[in-house]
Design an enzyme around this catalytic site. Structure first.
Site, PDB file in Angstrom:
ATOM      1  CB  THR A 473      -0.891  -0.024   1.249  1.00 14.27           C
ATOM      2  OG1 THR A 473      -0.124  -0.606   2.328  1.00 14.27           O
ATOM      3  CG2 THR A 473      -2.098  -0.898   1.026  1.00 14.27           C
ATOM      4  N   GLY A 514      -5.869   2.004   6.979  1.00 15.66           N
ATOM      5  CA  GLY A 514      -4.462   2.004   7.352  1.00 15.66           C
ATOM      6  C   GLY A 514      -3.753   3.323   7.147  1.00 15.66           C
ATOM      7  CB  ILE A 619      -4.047  12.147  -2.498  1.00  9.78           C
ATOM      8  CG1 ILE A 619      -5.527  12.009  -2.932  1.00  9.78           C
ATOM      9  CG2 ILE A 619      -3.210  11.004  -3.067  1.00  9.78           C
ATOM     10  CD1 ILE A 619      -6.256  10.798  -2.391  1.00  9.78           C
ATOM     11  CG  ASN A 621       3.350   9.025  -2.555  1.00  6.84           C
ATOM     12  OD1 ASN A 621       3.107   9.188  -3.757  1.00  6.84           O
ATOM     13  ND2 ASN A 621       4.547   8.678  -2.118  1.00  6.84           N
ATOM     14  N   PRO A 622       0.405  10.880  -4.113  1.00  2.00           N
ATOM     15  CG  PRO A 622       0.072  12.953  -5.095  1.00  2.00           C
ATOM     16  CD  PRO A 622       0.893  12.259  -4.049  1.00  2.00           C
ATOM     17  CE  LYS A 691     -13.125  11.930   3.630  1.00  2.00           C
ATOM     18  NZ  LYS A 691     -14.416  12.083   2.967  1.00  2.00           N
ATOM     19  CD  GLU A 695     -11.066  -2.176   1.853  1.00  2.00           C
ATOM     20  OE1 GLU A 695     -10.641  -3.268   2.224  1.00  2.00           O
ATOM     21  OE2 GLU A 695     -11.981  -1.579   2.440  1.00  2.00           O
TER      22      GLU A 695
END
Lengths: 735, 211
Positions: A473, A514, A619, A621-622, A691, A695
């Site tokens: 991830t 996470g 975000i 880390n884009p 966020k 998923e």
């Protein structure tokens, strides 16, 4: 740190490191084969022996006898573990079936023995010599056959399984336009690339397990519970995990049997599940049968929406929560959802990437497409007309952020949606029937208590430790980015150590919680570390600024390392979340757009283009977030087109239990994928204002593929996967 | 141009080899079940070159090339994803050509030259393909990655050598390094994290074509 009021401006907002598309800090190790996974820890304990698991050949019944004589005599064999020899074992809180079966057998390929030998080849050969006599019992293996007798699923925690608001039955009966359809999704496998693997070593009564696991603290607890030993005597180490997708949330047979084998052999033992054993021995995403009813006014306002889902699991297991999103995604005054749970004797069902929403949206978002067509509305417009900014069940409860409409509008514009023909089967490109499909993406943002320790060394390096895991991830990288931002350092001045139960307990990797939760824990630890540094340097904590590797206050500037000249400075804390997730519904949103080509004669489906537009808070880390989304889109494409655990309904097992039989997408199946993240922060979610996205990307994409196939061919398939046999006899005649 | 016909011969050999291996396994287990379980494993000597260094082994003849690398040399970069030739995680280069190291026994490689991911580059000195995978984020969990990279290096060499693929329109023309060609040739390497789109970008970058 307690997070119970919305975040205000904090050092993370500087976005010098956070929010940057940095390469993964563990990247060079992964691409050179020097990142070490569980089975590869050759040097952590000397004299490792090899264990090979024997799985049950029946789905339900009893072991009558086991003949271990030949296996024991086989060359190199050190010991054999069975339920009979293992002593009394408990069962983990997160396991439904026992990890070592016998005499009762609960599912096919439930482990019944571990053969331990000097070498892998010897253990494997000897395992073939274990002779087991079974008394097979009749089991239930067919969801459709038992569905009508399935009772309401029991509520888990505070989440009800039966919901009703307004008068669904009345509103649906009188709705001018309505849809009542059934859909089904098959059992699916995580099929992560690294098989479940563990090395176990005992030191007296203390156990260390090098394993592949997403949730370290849960699994420490379950290992202790299963073995009947104190939690303090169990250490788990899981620095690299070769994929999980929910399949490694819990301890599995490899971990337990390695521990038992090591105890019996009196030396460290390593165990990996073989690929053909993974599909029936471990967990899977349960199949669903779903019924969706939608009633609307002629201008496309939903007045009634009902979603029922049937799934099955072993006794004591839980339902697939396929109706979850329907409670929140679209407006409508009259609504109901219902989850029914049948007892099935198949292997254990459990969480797989976006449990609930992934299969739920595969059905709901086809239903929305069908309904739009009945109304004569564009499917993007129909969704927009039914947006809601509040929880439809509790209108006083707003969403913290909800930009679904923007996701759909921007996606439509980028994808060239206006060129879509509303008439199915009307676009040809040579031998290909071409169609476009859309679906909404929706997944809740869960927040979980999470701890970390940040230590400033005299070399000026900050080391972050947490039992958090990186399952691909990008956790290593975003944690380093968080600490770097907080401490005013370049990212190469931060070291990250993860996946060890001797570190502070974190949120772990699951439910797309996470990234946001774990980095918030690191934020909290860094706040503590900053305070300690300021105090050490005698600065006024109110105006100290951490930047460029220094701490500055007024006209004073001191290199950060100076603070640790006399010894390490430690900041440790845990982020805990108040009730902002109760006062505000926190969710992530997106729009999936897919173009398919369907071969006019053979029905072969090819994906031509895919786009996801996501609104998921900040975000972090884009680059790695984009990878999360394209990966989820790929898994969703697999769910739409090929993934299907086929059940032998007489013997009760998944027949296609390897990677040749259980097909997952390969390179040739996946086109170039585009992802757009809306620029968003969500101060209700955490100090990071982030966020999850891991998923969100799989949510809805399967239905977007299905809807594109319908648009291409005029064939509506409601039962996944959409293989060509379901299209062939209904394809438009080839001209 | 002998390469294509060599390749065809290799595939036939592989099929024969696999069938023979299956037959041996089942008959040996029958044999063992009947009695002499005390017959020890057949230990065979073998030597081959791994990443430029000559290695001598004395191995249980059942040891795959994959397990020789992982369990005997502790070269962990070559991954075991399925042990059945279905996933590609164990891809290595043998005499410059990519193979699934789980589908071949170590003793079959006497005198050959094996290159693993560790032989391509190190964290401080990455091979261009490794660097491109980092730059394009062509991985997530990293478990299929060494196999993808070894395969990618093999693919570009095969294209350069003029080996056609299933998607080559003309079997005698020099194949192009198009995205379709890369996707087809890389399809034996599964990435469950789904980094395919980025992997194709990385390979295209190294091949010198515009992505």
């Amino acid at each position: 740190m307690k997070f119970d009021t919305p975040a205000t401006t904090n050092p993370i907002d500087q976005l010098k490191v956070i929010g940057q598309p940095l390469d993964r800090i563990d990247g060079p190790r992964k691409v050179t084969g020097t990142a070490r996974y569980a089975y590869e820890q050759h040097d952590v304990a000397p004299n490792q022996a090899y264990g090979h698991v024997v799985g049950s050949a029946i789905a339900k019944g009893k072991i009558v006898s086991m003949d271990l004589a030949a296996a024991r005599r086989a060359p190199g064999v050190l010991t054999i573990v069975t339920a009979q020899s293992a002593g009394k074992l408990g069962k983990g809180k997160y396991n439904t079936a026992r990890l070592l079966g016998g005499p009762d057998i609960e599912h096919y390929h439930q482990a019944v023995a571990l053969v331990v030998a000097e070498t892998f080849e010897q253990a494997r050969a000897a395992a073939q010599l274990v002779k087991v006599r079974y008394a097979e019992a009749r089991g239930a293996f067919d969801l459709a056959a038992v569905k009508d007798r399935a009772p309401d699923a029991k509520p888990e925690g505070e989440s009800p399984t039966q919901t009703a608001v307004g008068d669904f039955a009345g509103a649906f009966a009188t709705a001018p336009v309505k849809l009542d359809q059934s859909y089904s999704t098959p059992d699916q496998a995580h099929a992560m690339m690294e098989p479940h693997a563990s090395i176990a070593a005992w030191d007296g009564d203390k156990l260390t397990l090098w394993t592949s696991n997403q949730m370290i603290a849960w699994s420490v607890g379950d290992m202790a519970k299963t073995l009947g030993i104190p939690k303090e005597n169990v250490r788990l180490v899981s620095p690299f995990i070769g994929g999980g997708f929910g399949g490694k949330l819990f301890i599995r047979a490899d971990a337990l049997l390695a521990a038992l084998g090591a105890r019996a052999a009196g030396r460290p033992v390593k165990v990996a599940l073989t690929r053909p054993m993974m599909f029936n021995n471990t967990t899977h995403r349960p199949a669903t049968i779903q019924r969706i009813r939608i009633g609307a006014t002629p201008d496309g306002k939903i007045t009634a929406i009902g979603h029922e889902s049937w799934s099955g699991d072993l006794k004591g297991g839980g339902p697939e929560l396929a109706t979850q999103q329907t409670r929140l995604l679209y407006a409508g005054a009259n609504r109901m959802t219902s989850l029914k749970l049948a007892v099935l004797d198949l292997p254990e069902g459990n969480a797989m990437r976006a449990p609930g929403e992934a299969p739920g949206l595969m059905a709901l978002e086809i239903a929305m497409d069908e309904m739009a067509e009945k109304l004569g509305l564009d499917p993007v417009e129909f969704r927009i007309r039914n947006d809601t900014q509040v929880d439809p069940e509790k209108p006083q409860r707003p969403f913290s952020q909800r930009r679904l409409v923007e996701c759909l509008r921007i996606g439509a514009e980028r994808f060239g949606w206006e060129k879509r023909s509303a008439t199915p089967a009307s676009v040809r490109d040579g031998k290909w029937l071409v169609g476009l499909g859309v679906a909404s993406a929706f997944r809740n943002n869960l927040v979980m208590k999470s701890g970390a320790r940040a230590t400033l060394g005299r070399n000026g390096i900050v080391t972050v430790q947490s039992d958090m895991t990186d399952i691909g991830t990008g956790t290593y990288t975003i944690i380093a980015q968080t600490a770097a931002e907080m401490m005013g350092l370049a990212i190469d001045k931060v070291k990250v150590e993860l996946g060890d139960s001797s570190f502070p307990v974190s949120a772990g990797s699951g439910g797309q919680w996470g990234a946001n939760s774990a980095t918030s824990g690191v934020y909290a630890a860094c706040v503590k570390l900053r305070d300690a540094v300021v105090q050490k340097l005698g600065f006024n904590s109110g105006d100290a600024v951490f930047e460029g590797g220094a701490v500055k206050s007024g006209n004073r500037s001191v290199p950060l390392a100076v603070a640790a000249r006399e010894g390490d400075i430690v900041g440790e804390d845990t982020i805990e979340f108040g009730n902002l997730d109760e006062t505000h519904q926190q969710s992530t949103f997106g729009g999936h757009f897919v173009e398919v080509g369907v071969e006019a004669a053979t029905g072969e489906v090819r994906l031509r283009r895919m786009l996801a537009v996501c609104a998921a808070g900040r975000i972090l880390n884009p680059k790695s977030a984009r990878s999360q989304v394209i990966g989820a889109m790929t898994m969703g494409a697999g769910a739409a087109l090929m993934e299907d655990l086929v059940i032998d309904k007489r013997r009760g097992f998944f027949v296609n239990h390897d990677l040749a039989g259980y097909e997952v997408p390969v390179h040739a199946d996946i086109p170039h994928q585009d992802v757009v993240f809306l620029d968003e922060t969500d101060p209700m979610s955490s100090p990071m204002k982030a966020k999850g996205v891991g998923e969100l990307g799989i949510c809805g994409v399967g239905a977007a593929v299905a809807n594109a196939i319908y648009n291409a061919t005029g064939v509506r398939v409601r039962h996944y996967p959409i293989t060509l046999d379901k299209l062939l006899d209904r394809l438009p005649s080839v001209s | 141009m002998h390469f294509p016909s060599d390749l065809a011969a290799t595939r036939r050999d592989l099929l024969i080899g696999t069938a023979a291996a299956v037959a041996t396994t089942s008959s040996s287990s029958r044999l063992a079940a009947q009695a002499p379980a005390d017959i020890g494993p057949v230990i065979a000597p073998v030597s081959f070159e791994v990443n430029g260094a000559q290695r001598e082994f004395s191995l249980d003849a059942r040891t795959t090339l994959l397990d020789a690398l992982r369990e005997h040399l502790h070269l962990n970069g070559t991954k075991k994803g399925c042990d059945h030739g279905q996933c590609g995680a164990c891809t290595v280069l043998v005499d410059g050509r990519r193979i699934n190291s789980c589908l071949t026994l170590a003793v079959m490689h006497q005198g050959q030259r094996v290159t693993t991911i560790e032989g391509l580059g190190t964290p401080d000195n990455l091979h261009p393909m490794q660097a491109a995978f980092v730059k394009h984020d062509g991985f997530q969990c990293g478990y299929c990655t060494p196999g993808q990279i070894c395969s990618a290096v093999g693919v570009l060499d095969e294209i350069k050598a003029g080996v056609p693929s299933h998607v080559s329109a003309d079997l005698t023309a020099t194949p192009e390094g198009s995205e379709a060609e890369i996707r087809e040739r890389m399809s034996g390497n599964i990435c469950r994290c789904g980094a395919y789109s980025n992997i194709v970008d990385a390979i295209t970058d190294v091949s010198g074509r515009k992505a």
